[in-house]
Design an enzyme around this catalytic site. Structure first.
Site, PDB file in Angstrom:
ATOM      1  N   ASN A  14     -23.203  31.958  40.632  1.00 27.81           N
ATOM      2  CA  ASN A  14     -23.700  30.934  41.097  1.00 27.81           C
ATOM      3  C   ASN A  14     -22.378  29.719  41.285  1.00 27.81           C
ATOM      4  OD1 ASN A  14     -24.719  31.547  38.595  1.00 27.81           O
ATOM      5  ND2 ASN A  14     -25.461  29.201  38.578  1.00 27.81           N
ATOM      6  N   GLY A  58     -36.754  33.517  41.297  1.00 24.41           N
ATOM      7  CA  GLY A  58     -35.357  34.157  40.649  1.00 24.41           C
ATOM      8  C   GLY A  58     -35.746  34.747  39.238  1.00 24.41           C
ATOM      9  N   THR A  59     -36.239  33.431  38.522  1.00 22.60           N
ATOM     10  CA  THR A  59     -36.097  33.834  37.176  1.00 22.60           C
ATOM     11  C   THR A  59     -37.301  34.645  36.795  1.00 22.60           C
ATOM     12  OG1 THR A  59     -35.395  31.634  36.822  1.00 22.60           O
ATOM     13  CG2 THR A  59     -36.799  32.181  35.006  1.00 22.60           C
ATOM     14  N   CYS A  92     -21.572  16.634  30.935  1.00 18.00           N
ATOM     15  CA  CYS A  92     -22.947  15.621  31.119  1.00 18.00           C
ATOM     16  C   CYS A  92     -23.886  15.988  32.216  1.00 18.00           C
ATOM     17  CB  CYS A  92     -22.064  14.137  31.591  1.00 18.00           C
ATOM     18  SG  CYS A  92     -21.618  13.505  30.193  1.00 18.00           S
ATOM     19  N   GLN A 130     -27.673  34.868  44.679  1.00 20.10           N
ATOM     20  CA  GLN A 130     -26.689  34.022  45.296  1.00 20.10           C
ATOM     21  C   GLN A 130     -26.123  34.794  46.640  1.00 20.10           C
ATOM     22  OE1 GLN A 130     -26.079  30.927  45.167  1.00 20.10           O
ATOM     23  NE2 GLN A 130     -27.037  30.463  43.491  1.00 20.10           N
ATOM     24  N   SER A 185     -34.224  35.235  45.429  1.00 22.94           N
ATOM     25  CA  SER A 185     -35.049  34.017  45.471  1.00 22.94           C
ATOM     26  C   SER A 185     -35.282  33.335  46.906  1.00 22.94           C
ATOM     27  CB  SER A 185     -34.467  33.233  44.557  1.00 22.94           C
ATOM     28  OG  SER A 185     -35.089  31.847  44.656  1.00 22.94           O
ATOM     29  N   GLY A 186     -36.311  32.818  47.297  1.00 25.07           N
ATOM     30  CA  GLY A 186     -36.519  32.306  48.573  1.00 25.07           C
ATOM     31  C   GLY A 186     -35.773  30.973  48.799  1.00 25.07           C
TER      32      GLY A 186
END
Lengths: 288, 384
Positions: B151, B72-73, B324, B179, B199-200
Site C-alpha cells: 500500500n 479488508g481487515t 508524525c 491494493q 476491500s470495497g
C-alpha cells in the site's frame, strides 16, 4: 490522522517568525536529531550589559507543531533576561499557541530544551542540566531519552501515565521495551504525591486495585511465608481472597501443629504491614 | 478551493454508477435476504448476482468461493485464523515485514498465543526473495500470508509463485490483494492461492464492505459465528447495499483495468519524473514491479507532516510515512524495512492516482510542490 491545530499553530507554521541563524550568535542550542524525526537549532544574541536576550533565530526540521513552537518561542524570549527566559515552561510555549494536541506536547518540550541549551552555551556551561545531575542514563534507546529528562518533564507537567510521558518526551513510543521502566519512574512520583500521604492509615504500598492486591498477597505468601513453612515440612494453600479477607489452609506439618496460632498471626501481621492494615486472615480446616 | 485527491490507496471516491446500483437496496428493497417471503428473496438474488460479479472479476472458478465481509481487515483476520485452525498440528506462520497492519498486528498477537512467526525481509527496492521463502519453509508452516501489492510503495510481490512454494510444503497460502484489485489482473486459475482478501472502498465502492475468496476445497472455519448467512461461513445479516455496490465496483474495475495500465500509469509517471527532477529526492520502491498509480518519493531534510499540511492548504491530498503521520513515533515500517535512511524516511510522500484523476491535476501538483519543498528546506536545520 489529521491534527486539530489551533489557528495560532497554523499561523506560526505557515508564516513562521525569525527563521534562520544569527550571525555572531552569543549562544547556540541544538536539540533533537534527524533519526528522531525532529530537531531544532536556536541561536540567541545577548545584551551583556543587562543579561537580556536581544534577538533569536531558529531552524527546525519537524512537523507543523515543531515549527510553530520554535517560531512562537523566539517571540516569547525577546527582551527577557536570561533568568526570566529560563523560567518559561513548556506548558507556557504550548499555551502561547492556544494549546497543542496531546501527542504533540514533545514539540513544546523541545523548544524549551533548545532555549536552555542556548543559554548554557552562552554561559559557557558545557552540558544541559540533566547531565549535571548525573542522570544521563538512557531509558528509551529508540529516541535516546535519559532518565533525567523523563523525571524533569514528569515533575514539571505532573504527568501520570506512560502515554503522557510518550506524548511529552517520545520515550516509550518506539519499540516499547522501556515502558516498564517508565512505569517505575511514574510510581515513584505517584508515591510522593501529597494526596496519597494524606490518607490516615497509610499502608506500605500505595492504593491498590483488587487485582493488584490479590497479586501482592500471593507474592508475599509464595516468596516470604511458604519457604519458611516448607523448612518445617509444612505449607499453606491460598483458598480465597475476598476484598480484605484472606483464607488459607494449612497443610503438611503445619496442619494441626500446636504453634499454628502463632504462625497464622505472624502471617496476618505480615500481610497487614505490607498490603493493608485492615487485612483479616482466616484459616480453613483441612478438607473443608 | 477545489480538492485534488491523489490518495487513492487510502480510499477512493464511490463511482456514481455504484451509488446508482446500491441505492434501491437502501430504499425500496430493504428485505432480509434470509426471509422466506419473496420480498426478502429478491434481495437474496441481488446478493448472489454480486457474488458472481466479484467471482468473475477475480477469475474465481465458482461464485461460492466468495464470502462477503465488512472490510479488508476482517477478510485478513478471517483468512489467517481459519487457515491456522484448519492446520492445527502446524505452529508456524510466514509473512513479511511490510504487510498492512491488518496482518502484522494479528501476526504479533499470534506470537503471544504461541505461534512461531517469521517476517520475511525486503531489499532496498522493497522486493522480497522467493529463495528466502523457500529456505524458511518446513513441515511446521501452517500458512504463508503475503500481500499482493504494498500500500505504501505499490511494490508487487510474486504471490502465485509464493503460493506454489507454500503448497509444495503442505502449507496454505493467503494474500491481501486489497491494493492490487482493479489495478492489475489477478489469476486464480493456477490454484496456488487459497485465500485472498479484497476491500470495497479501495475500488470505488463504499467503506464497510469487503470480501474473502476461499478456494474451493480449502478448509474453512468462520470468524464471526452467528446465523447461517454466507452458507454458514460468516454470521450476521448481510450488508446488502454494500454487497451490491462491491459487485458493481468489481465489475467496473475490470472494465477500467486497461486504463489503469495505460492512462493512469502515464499520469503517475509524468508526476513522478517531474518531482524526481528536484534535487535531493529519491524514489522508494522498485521502478518496474509496481502498481501503475502509486509513487512514493522522499524529499531529503524535509518532514512529511509539515509537507502534507502545506499541500493540504493548496487542496492537495496525499499521505506520508513520516513519524508524525504514522500514528506512532517512528517512520513507516515499510520504509524502515527497506532501509531508507532517516534523512529521507521522514520526508516521504505517497501519491496514489486512480482513473478519476486527470492531467490538469497532475500539472497543479507539479507546479505547487517545488516551492513548498524549498520553503521547508529553508526552515530546516539539516542542509545536506
Amino acid at each position: 490522522m489529521a491534527w486539530n491545530y489551533t489557528d495560532l499553530v497554523k499561523q506560526h507554521f505557515f508564516q513562521p517568525n525569525n527563521v534562520g541563524v544569527l550571525d555572531n550568535a552569543d549562544g547556540t542550542g541544538k536539540v533533537g536529531s534527524i533519526a528522531c524525526g525532529d530537531a531544532l537549532k536556536l541561536t540567541i544574541k545577548v545584551d551583556k550589559e543587562n543579561d537580556t536576550i536581544e534577538d533569536s533565530r531558529f531552524q527546525t526540521f519537524g512537523c507543523g507543531s515543531a515549527i510553530a513552537s520554535s517560531s512562537i518561542l523566539t517571540g516569547m524570549i525577546k527582551g527577557k533576561t536570561l533568568e526570566e527566559a529560563l523560567k518559561i515552561t513548556n506548558q507556557e510555549i504550548a499555551a502561547a499557541l492556544g494549546g497543542l494536541p496531546p501527542e504533540k506536547m514533545h514539540c513544546s518540550v523541545m523548544g524549551r530544551e533548545a532555549l536552555e541549551a542556548a543559554i548554557a552555551d552562552y554561559r559557557g556551561e558545557k552540558a544541559g542540566p540533566e547531565e549535571e545531575e548525573d542522570e544521563g542514563r538512557i531509558v528509551c534507546n529508540c529516541f535516546g531519552i535519559t532518565e533525567g529528562k523523563i523525571r524533569k518533564v514528569v515533575a514539571e507537567n505532573n504527568l501520570r501515565t506512560v502515554e503522557d510521558v510518550t506524548n511529552y518526551t517520545k520515550a516509550g513510543g518506539g519499540c516499547g521495551s522501556c515502558i516498564d521502566e517508565i512505569e517505575t519512574i511514574l510510581e515513584e512520583f505517584s508515591d510522593a504525591r501529597p494526596e496519597q500521604t494524606q490518607e490516615k492509615k497509610k499502608p506500605k504500598s500505595p492504593k491498590l486495585t483488587n487485582l493488584q492486591r490479590i497479586a501482592l498477597i500471593q507474592e508475599i505468601l509464595d516468596n516470604e511465608v511458604r519457604p519458611i513453612l516448607q523448612k518445617d515440612n509444612g505449607d499453606l494453600e491460598l483458598v480465597d481472597i475476598d476484598g480484605l479477607a484472606v483464607s488459607i489452609r494449612m497443610v503438611g506439618q503445619c496442619s494441626g501443629c500446636r504453634a499454628a496460632g502463632l504462625t497464622t498471626s505472624w502471617i496476618e501481621d505480615k500481610l497487614r504491614e505490607i498490603v493493608d492494615p485492615a487485612i483479616s486472615l482466616d484459616v480453613v480446616e483441612e478438607g473443608a | 478551493m477545489r480538492t485534488i485527491y491523489l490518495d487513492n490507496n487510502a480510499t477512493t471516491a464511490v463511482d456514481p454508477l455504484v451509488v446508482e446500483a446500491m441505492m434501491p437496496f437502501l430504499v425500496e428493497h430493504y428485505g432480509n435476504p434470509s426471509s422466506m417471503h419473496e420480498f426478502g428473496g429478491n434481495v437474496a438474488n441481488a446478493i448472489e448476482k454480486a457474488r458472481e460479479q466479484v467471482a468473475s472479476s477475480l477469475g474465481a472458478t465458482h461464485p461460492t468461493e466468495i464470502v462477503f465481509t465488512s472490510c479488508g481487515t476482517e477478510s485478513d483476520n478471517t483468512a489467517i485464523r481459519s487457515a491456522l485452525r484448519s492446520r492445527k498440528s502446524r505452529r508456524r506462520l510466514i509473512t513479511t515485514r511490510v504487510e498492512h497492519p491488518a496482518v502484522l498486528t494479528l501476526a504479533r498477537h499470534l506470537e503471544r498465543e504461541g505461534y512461531d512467526v517469521t517476517y520475511l525481509p525486503v531489499d532496498g527496492n522493497g522486493n522480497l526473495s522467493l529463495n528466502q521463502l523457500e529456505e524458511e519453509m518446513d513441515e511446521n508452516v501452517a500458512l504463508v500470508s503475503m500481500m499482493a501489492a504494498n500500500n505504501e510503495t505499490g511494490v508487487i510481490f510474486p504471490v502465485e509463485k509464493a503460493g506454489r512454494i507454500a503448497h509444495e510444503h503442505g502449507a496454505l497460502f493467503h494474500t491481501d490483494a486489497v491494493q492490487i484489485m482493479g489495478k492489475l489482473p489477478l489469476d486464480l486459475s493456477s490454484g496456488n492461492i487459497d485465500l485472498l482478501s479484497i476491500s470495497g472502498h479501495k475500488i470505488h465502492a463504499p467503506k464497510g464492505i469487503g470480501a474473502l475468496y476461499v478456494r474451493r476445497g480449502c478448509r474453512f472455519r468462520p470468524f464471526l459465528l452467528g446465523g447461517h448467512q454466507e452458507r454458514g461461513r460468516r454470521g450476521g445479516t448481510e450488508n446488502v447495499p454494500g454487497i451490491v455496490a462491491l459487485g458493481c465496483a468489481a465489475e467496473l474495475s475490470q472494465a477500467h483495468i486497461d486504463e489503469e495500465r495505460t492512462r493512469v500509469r502515464a499520469l503517475r509517471d509524468r508526476l513522478e519524473k517531474s518531482l524526481l527532477a528536484m534535487p535531493d529526492t529519491r524514489l522508494n520502491g522498485d521502478v518496474d514491479q509496481r502498481l501503475p498509480g502509486t509513487t512514493n518519493i522522499s524529499f531529503k531534510n524535509v518532514e512529511g507532516e509539515a509537507l502534507l499540511l502545506m499541500l493540504d492548504r493548496k487542496g492537495i491530498c496525499a499521505s506520508s510515512g513520516s513519524a508524525c503521520t504514522s500514528g506512532t513515533l517512528e517512520p513507516s515500517h515499510v520504509l524502515r524495512a527497506m532501509g531508507v535512511p532517516f534523512h529521507f524516511a521522514h520526508g516521504s510522500l505517497r501519491f496514489s492516482l486512480c482513473r478519476m484523476n486527470n492531467d490538469e491535476e497532475v500539472d497543479f501538483v507539479i507546479e505547487a510542490l517545488p516551492p513548498i519543498i524549498e520553503r521547508l528546506r529553508e526552515i530546516s536545520l539539516f542542509k545536506d
